[in-house]
Design a protein around this motif. Structure first.
Motif, PDB file in Angstrom:
ATOM      1  N   MET A  48       0.847  -1.195   0.000  1.00  0.00           N
ATOM      2  CA  MET A  48       0.000   0.000   0.000  1.00  0.00           C
ATOM      3  C   MET A  48       0.881   1.243   0.000  1.00  0.00           C
ATOM      4  N   ARG A  49       0.344   2.316  -0.557  1.00  0.00           N
ATOM      5  CA  ARG A  49       1.092   3.562  -0.682  1.00  0.00           C
ATOM      6  C   ARG A  49       0.334   4.672   0.035  1.00  0.00           C
ATOM      7  N   PHE A  50       1.004   5.297   0.996  1.00  0.00           N
ATOM      8  CA  PHE A  50       0.413   6.349   1.809  1.00  0.00           C
ATOM      9  C   PHE A  50       1.144   7.660   1.564  1.00  0.00           C
ATOM     10  N   LEU A  51       0.465   8.752   1.847  1.00  0.00           N
ATOM     11  CA  LEU A  51       1.101  10.061   1.807  1.00  0.00           C
ATOM     12  C   LEU A  51       0.483  10.948   2.868  1.00  0.00           C
ATOM     13  N   GLU A 104      -3.396   5.803  -1.195  1.00  0.00           N
ATOM     14  CA  GLU A 104      -3.635   5.832  -2.636  1.00  0.00           C
ATOM     15  C   GLU A 104      -4.526   4.664  -3.047  1.00  0.00           C
ATOM     16  N   THR A 105      -5.532   4.954  -3.866  1.00  0.00           N
ATOM     17  CA  THR A 105      -6.396   3.936  -4.448  1.00  0.00           C
ATOM     18  C   THR A 105      -6.484   4.184  -5.949  1.00  0.00           C
ATOM     19  N   GLY A 115      13.509   2.948  -6.879  1.00  0.00           N
ATOM     20  CA  GLY A 115      12.640   1.830  -7.210  1.00  0.00           C
ATOM     21  C   GLY A 115      11.246   2.283  -7.600  1.00  0.00           C
ATOM     22  N   GLY A 116      10.238   1.640  -7.042  1.00  0.00           N
ATOM     23  CA  GLY A 116       8.859   2.030  -7.318  1.00  0.00           C
ATOM     24  C   GLY A 116       8.248   2.866  -6.217  1.00  0.00           C
ATOM     25  N   LEU A 117       9.102   3.612  -5.487  1.00  0.00           N
ATOM     26  CA  LEU A 117       8.616   4.365  -4.323  1.00  0.00           C
ATOM     27  C   LEU A 117       8.078   5.742  -4.687  1.00  0.00           C
ATOM     28  N   GLY A 118       8.230   6.160  -5.924  1.00  0.00           N
ATOM     29  CA  GLY A 118       7.733   7.465  -6.330  1.00  0.00           C
ATOM     30  C   GLY A 118       8.855   8.459  -6.554  1.00  0.00           C
TER      31      GLY A 118
END
Length: 287
Positions: free
Chosen positions: A1-4, A18-19, A275-278
């Motif tokens: 999951m990705r949070f901000l 993020e969805t 990587g894929g972290l943004g």
């Protein structure tokens, strides 16, 4: 999951997830049923907090576009920000430093944190500002005297960081901290990505662009001390708490290692990605 984390209209900082439909505001949901309302609470809550988030998402809550948000640092309120110096073999070589036998640590503080898209001022105290893309480990479970084999179990997730550095201030004494603690000189984000999406933190690409031109292009496999070793080593000296940040070092390609040494200046756009972290964007402005 990705949070901000992002700045809400009332001046508070909110946690979002993020969805496919956009960002769901977890803080606005009120913290019911164990729902975390901040990045630190999320890290401390671990699997239970993630389960609460999943349960909320199953109800189809409203979401908003990330483009309309003013982002805060991915973890706005860590207790500790620990940074690691000379932790890539090729970076040590370009900086003229020996490969360290033990990790080299220094501290940053909350004043240095900056969010994705936030402008960072170059103060009058420095004219030698450099970039450093870094993988940042975010602690979840408290860690005290843990072994390397169990250390990654205490990492909640990862983020992209930029250890901006004022080189003439960093090198004026043997202690580097003075050139590292400037306001805004630790951009972090945009996302906090859970550890399950990073199966091997030692196999991540790191890249930096300045005004669109690639400057750093390396892999975390070149670390001298891997993430597990760093977490374990630090935990021998102090208890790592949920939300603590470990900036794990930068690879080769910094301005310090070039012959020309054309330092960052107002107007420059620095983009860092791990990587894929943004991709983390920072614009330098005049202080």
């Amino acid at each position: 999951m990705r949070f901000l984390s992002f700045h809400a209209g009332d001046g508070t900082t909110h946690l979002g997830v993020e969805t496919d439909g956009g960002i769901v505001d977890l803080t606005a949901a009120g913290g019911a049923d164990g729902l975390p309302v901040s990045a630190t609470a999320l890290a401390a809550g671990g699997p239970d907090a993630l389960d609460a988030v999943r349960a909320l998402l199953e109800t189809g809550p409203p979401a908003t576009s990330v483009d309309g948000l003013r982002l805060a640092p991915a973890v706005p309120d860590p207790e500790k920000i620990v940074c690691v110096g000379a932790n890539y073999r090729k970076h040590s070589a370009e900086a003229g430093l020996p490969v360290p036998e033990n990790p080299i640590y220094f501290a940053k503080y909350r004043n240095s944190l900056a969010g994705h898209g936030q402008a960072v001022a170059i103060p009058a105290a420095t004219t030698q500002v450099d970039y450093e893309v870094e993988l940042v480990a975010v602690i979840g479970r408290p860690a005290r005297e843990v072994s390397p084999s169990e250390a990654l179990d205490h990492v909640f997730g990862y983020a992209t960081g930029n250890d901006l550095s004022a080189r003439e201030l960093q090198t004026r004494t043997s202690q580097w901290m003075y050139g590292k603690i400037l306001d805004g000189f630790a951009p972090l984000g945009p996302y906090l990505v859970t550890a399950d999406e990073v199966p091997d933190p030692q196999q991540l690409e790191l890249r930096t662009w300045v005004n669109g031109a690639i400057r750093q292009d390396a892999n975390t496999s070149d670390m001298v001390f891997d993430v597990a070793t760093l977490v374990s080593d630090l935990s021998q000296a102090m208890t790592l708490q949920p939300g603590d940040l470990i900036y794990t070092g930068t690879p080769e390609g910094v301005i310090l290692g070039t012959a020309e040494r054309i330092w960052l200046r107002p107007g420059d756009l620095v983009e860092c990605e791990v990587g894929g972290l943004g991709r983390l964007s920072t614009t330098l402005v005049e202080g």
